[in-house]
Design an enzyme around this catalytic site. Sequence first.
Site, PDB file in Angstrom:
ATOM      1  CB  CYS A 200      -0.975  -0.042   1.169  1.00 34.76           C
ATOM      2  SG  CYS A 200      -2.283   1.194   1.067  1.00 34.76           S
TER       3      CYS A 200
ATOM      4  CG  ASP B 166      -6.595  -1.829  -5.606  1.00 35.13           C
ATOM      5  OD1 ASP B 166      -7.339  -0.901  -5.216  1.00 35.13           O
ATOM      6  OD2 ASP B 166      -5.499  -2.081  -5.090  1.00 35.13           O
TER       7      ASP B 166
ATOM      8  CG  HIS C 210      -5.991  -1.865  -1.707  1.00 37.41           C
ATOM      9  ND1 HIS C 210      -5.043  -1.307  -2.515  1.00 37.41           N
ATOM     10  CD2 HIS C 210      -5.636  -1.561  -0.430  1.00 37.41           C
ATOM     11  CE1 HIS C 210      -4.166  -0.669  -1.765  1.00 37.41           C
ATOM     12  NE2 HIS C 210      -4.493  -0.802  -0.505  1.00 37.41           N
TER      13      HIS C 210
END
Length: 121
Positions: A34, A82, A117
């Site tokens: 991330c 995502d 994600h």
Amino acid sequence: MGGLDWDGAVKDIKGSVLYLKSIGCKKVGVLGFCMGGALTIAAMCYVPEIDAGTPFYGIPDLSKATPSNIKNPIVAYFGENDEAKGFSDAESARKLEKTLKDAGVNFTLKMMPGCGHAFMN
């Protein structure tokens, strides 16, 4: 993520890489998830001593970086589902791939099918 001191974080990564090399590590790679994935790419723009990078779903603001400075390979992982638009969605990952390859970076994009994600959690 908006409150992160990106310059300071990149300097911390550089210090860590240089320290590891000073104690005998021949090669040092950086891996992040991330925001850490975005930092991996950002650091590779400014820290030539990084030998390889593996970002997982994260893209820095490349207008503040110089991708052509990246001299070592990156293998990046993103999820095809995502939904973090502009940061880690599939379209942004493909745009990153084009930008880095156009800059001469040895970049490999691994798009994980059916994943969103944080698929490594």
